[in-house]
Each structure stands twice: as C-alpha cells, then as structure tokens.
Design an enzyme around this catalytic site. Sequence first.
Site, PDB file in Angstrom:
ATOM      1  N   GLU A 170       1.946   1.719   0.304  1.00 14.65           N
ATOM      2  CA  GLU A 170       2.601   1.732  -1.013  1.00 14.65           C
ATOM      3  C   GLU A 170       1.580   2.025  -2.106  1.00 14.65           C
ATOM      4  O   GLU A 170       1.846   2.797  -3.038  1.00 14.65           O
ATOM      5  CB  GLU A 170       3.287   0.389  -1.262  1.00 14.65           C
ATOM      6  CG  GLU A 170       4.069   0.326  -2.565  1.00 14.65           C
ATOM      7  CD  GLU A 170       4.709  -1.042  -2.804  1.00 14.65           C
ATOM      8  OE1 GLU A 170       5.337  -1.204  -3.871  1.00 14.65           O
ATOM      9  OE2 GLU A 170       4.580  -1.936  -1.947  1.00 14.65           O
TER      10      GLU A 170
ATOM     11  N   HIS B 250       2.724  -9.871  -5.334  1.00 19.44           N
ATOM     12  CA  HIS B 250       3.499  -8.780  -4.733  1.00 19.44           C
ATOM     13  C   HIS B 250       3.543  -8.917  -3.205  1.00 19.44           C
ATOM     14  O   HIS B 250       4.578  -8.636  -2.579  1.00 19.44           O
ATOM     15  CB  HIS B 250       2.860  -7.451  -5.135  1.00 19.44           C
ATOM     16  CG  HIS B 250       3.493  -6.248  -4.531  1.00 19.44           C
ATOM     17  ND1 HIS B 250       2.917  -5.564  -3.487  1.00 19.44           N
ATOM     18  CD2 HIS B 250       4.666  -5.613  -4.806  1.00 19.44           C
ATOM     19  CE1 HIS B 250       3.698  -4.552  -3.150  1.00 19.44           C
ATOM     20  NE2 HIS B 250       4.764  -4.553  -3.936  1.00 19.44           N
TER      21      HIS B 250
ATOM     22  N   GLU C  53       6.126 -11.439  -2.300  1.00 19.82           N
ATOM     23  CA  GLU C  53       7.462 -10.843  -2.450  1.00 19.82           C
ATOM     24  C   GLU C  53       7.868 -10.113  -1.171  1.00 19.82           C
ATOM     25  O   GLU C  53       8.990 -10.260  -0.672  1.00 19.82           O
ATOM     26  CB  GLU C  53       7.460  -9.870  -3.634  1.00 19.82           C
ATOM     27  CG  GLU C  53       8.766  -9.120  -3.830  1.00 19.82           C
ATOM     28  CD  GLU C  53       8.579  -7.691  -4.299  1.00 19.82           C
ATOM     29  OE1 GLU C  53       9.218  -6.790  -3.702  1.00 19.82           O
ATOM     30  OE2 GLU C  53       7.800  -7.467  -5.240  1.00 19.82           O
ATOM     31  N   HIS C  54       6.940  -9.329  -0.604  1.00 21.27           N
ATOM     32  CA  HIS C  54       7.221  -8.622   0.647  1.00 21.27           C
ATOM     33  C   HIS C  54       7.463  -9.597   1.797  1.00 21.27           C
ATOM     34  O   HIS C  54       8.376  -9.405   2.606  1.00 21.27           O
ATOM     35  CB  HIS C  54       6.040  -7.706   0.997  1.00 21.27           C
ATOM     36  CG  HIS C  54       6.090  -6.372   0.333  1.00 21.27           C
ATOM     37  ND1 HIS C  54       6.180  -5.187   1.020  1.00 21.27           N
ATOM     38  CD2 HIS C  54       6.065  -6.027  -0.980  1.00 21.27           C
ATOM     39  CE1 HIS C  54       6.201  -4.158   0.176  1.00 21.27           C
ATOM     40  NE2 HIS C  54       6.116  -4.653  -1.050  1.00 21.27           N
TER      41      HIS C  54
END
Length: 413
Positions: free
Chosen positions: A126, A46, A49-50
């Site tokens: 997040e 993840h 991905e950012h």
Amino acid sequence: MYKKHVLENGLTIIGEEIPYVKSISLGIWINAGSRIEDEEISGISHFIEHMLFKGTKNRTSKQIASEIDNLGGQINAFTSKECTCYYVKLLDSHIDIGIDILSDMILNSKFNEDDLDKERSVIIEELKMYEDSPEDLAYDLLTENIYKNDTLGMNIIGTEESLKKLNREKLLDYFNKYYVPNNSVIAISGNFNFNEIINKIEEKFKGWKKKSVNIDIKKAEFKSCFLTKNKDIEQVNLAMSLEAVPLENDEEVYALAVINTVFGGSISSRLFQKIREEKGLVYSIYSSQSLYRKCGELGIFASMSNEHLEEVYESIIEEIKIMKKDYLTEQEIKESKEQLKGSYILGLESTSSRMMSIGRSLLLNNKVESTDDILKSIDNVDRETVKKVIDKIFNLNKLGVCIVGRDLEENKL
C-alpha cells in the site's frame, strides 16, 4: 435533531434519527491517529486498523466481510492523522448484525502472528502504491516538511523501516492504551429508534473497560519549505501549502470555507477559471483545507506539462497576492455562501456522510452543530472576518512548496 448518551464505561453515543430512509450508517470512532505516534511506531494506528479485519475469536477474516456483503451492506475503516473509524452501512433491518460484527472486531480481535506478518506485507505494498501516485507523493513530502520534526508530518501508513519493527507486543500495547470506551464515540445516522439502539450497543459493549487516557495535542509549527523530487512521469505535480486556522476556531473555519470556495475549491473558482479555463495551462488545479486540532493548512495542487510549470507556479503566486491585496467582493462572498449551503444540504441525503460528520465533530471538537446552526454559521460569515482570515493565511512568508516530476533541474523557479 441529534441525541446523545454516555454509557457507564464512558462510551459516548450520538445518533440522528431519519425515519424516512431505509438505511443506517454506524461508525466507531477512536481518538487515535498517526499524530500521537512517534517515529519508532510510525504507522501503528493504521496497522491496527488492518488487523481488526483479520479475524476475531468468533469470526474469520472472510466471515467479517461476507456477513456484511451477503446483506448488500458495506463495512470499511480508515485511519487519519487524528482518529481511526470503523463503520458499516446496512438496511435498517440488519443493523443488529453490524453492531455485533463491529463490537466483535473491537473487543475480540486475535492479532494472530501469522496474520500480522501477512498484513505487514500488504501495508508495505500500500505504501508503494501511494509512492507511485505523484499527487499523493507530492502531498506527503510537503506535509513531512511543513511539519518537520513534528508527528503531524509523519506518513499515516508509516515507513517501510518502522513497519518492519512493529510486532504483536507493540500493537497490543498501543491498542490496549487507546482503544478504550472513554476515548471513543459511536455515531449513528438513519432509520432507528435511539433508545432501542442504545440498549443494543450497551449489551455488546458493556464489557469494554474504562481506562485513564492522556492525549496531549500540541500545536504543530508550520515551516516554510521548497523541495523537488525527480520522478519519471509525464506531468509535473505541484503541491503548495499555506498555514491556515485550527479546527476549533469556528468563526474563522467558516470564513475559510467561504474563501477557499472562491480561491480554488470549485470549478468556478479563481484558480480554475484563470489558470485552466483562460490560460489552458493545466487539467487539474484546486485548493482544499486540512484542519486539525490547534493548527491547519490551505493546500493547493496542480498538475501540468513540464514547460508550463513556471507559468503555473507564478500564476498561483499572483492569485495569492491578489487575494491578499483585494480580498473578496460582497458578491463573491454571497455566491460562495450559497454554494457551501447547497453542497452541505445535498450531502445530508447520505446517512454515511451524516454519520461521518457528527462522529468526527464530537470526537475531535467535542460538539456537534445542528443543520440549522451550520447554515446559520455560513450565513453569518461577514466581510470583516473574511479579511481577517485572508490576512492571516495568504502570507507568502509561510509557504510550503513541493514539486514532483522529471528533469526538474531544468526549471528555474
């Protein structure tokens, strides 16, 4: 009709030409998600991905966003337990720009140290956001415990502790290991010519070097559990899970879809009608499937006032017992099939949903079924298969339960 082509470097391209639309959705799918991580690098898929949106050798972060925004298009990404996908949706006349930006992100991202520290802070925020969402929190805690000591149970975002340990060297090592063409799929749906778009993709990705990749997916053992977490919120959130069937068991997967629709997958389902409509105990209640390679689960979620928790829980347990005892009627099976076919066909009107379907299917299941094949598979679900799957899944000895709410010590479940 789907067309498929594999480039010399192992990159697989699958496309569905739809000449009567004016858009194209294109996604790059990477066979890397939280399931192949370990605790030390939890959240790295993840995090990467950012980072791919933070700038390349050719574009700043703002340029990546604005070049698509200014065309009225969409660019986004997501990380799941088993894969990561980067995608664009644009007018068919703008797809060259979409391919150029996605290839730039995959091949030329900088992983700048300053950006990495800023994004770490964003991701921790997040994580806190999801922890403040009772439904997400209940599901995450439940998953962590039904797959205890297995990577499938780890949070996709990671933990604050693991995120703080991730550095540029670890990110690049993981990126270079799994972001390779022979571990990836490009899926396209919309108004395009397949041969022309293959040439465009090949031109952009021909420098992407093939490497040996070894991903060994083992069956995750489902563990029964019962846990609670006190949280000062207005409603109690109940998440439950039954061990289901794996993604690759096609016949059982279609039967489960029929069963889920009747059980809790729609507003005409047993859970919704009996617990919400007849008893008025909840506003939200539903069931859903989470299917992975070699394992799967049927999830149940409900939110309610504290005083209704015991009755809602017992009502759900009762519905599980009724399903196990009486199965589905022929009429229920017939109606569920029609509902599934209608929902599937309506989804075909979106190029993005079509791209998502063919990309995920080819990457994770190594095959793509045609529309006719899918409709036929739904029609072919029979009562014997339904009974077999119910016997396998509706087993209270394989049940996970998580409750999030306040004053839970007063409840006696």
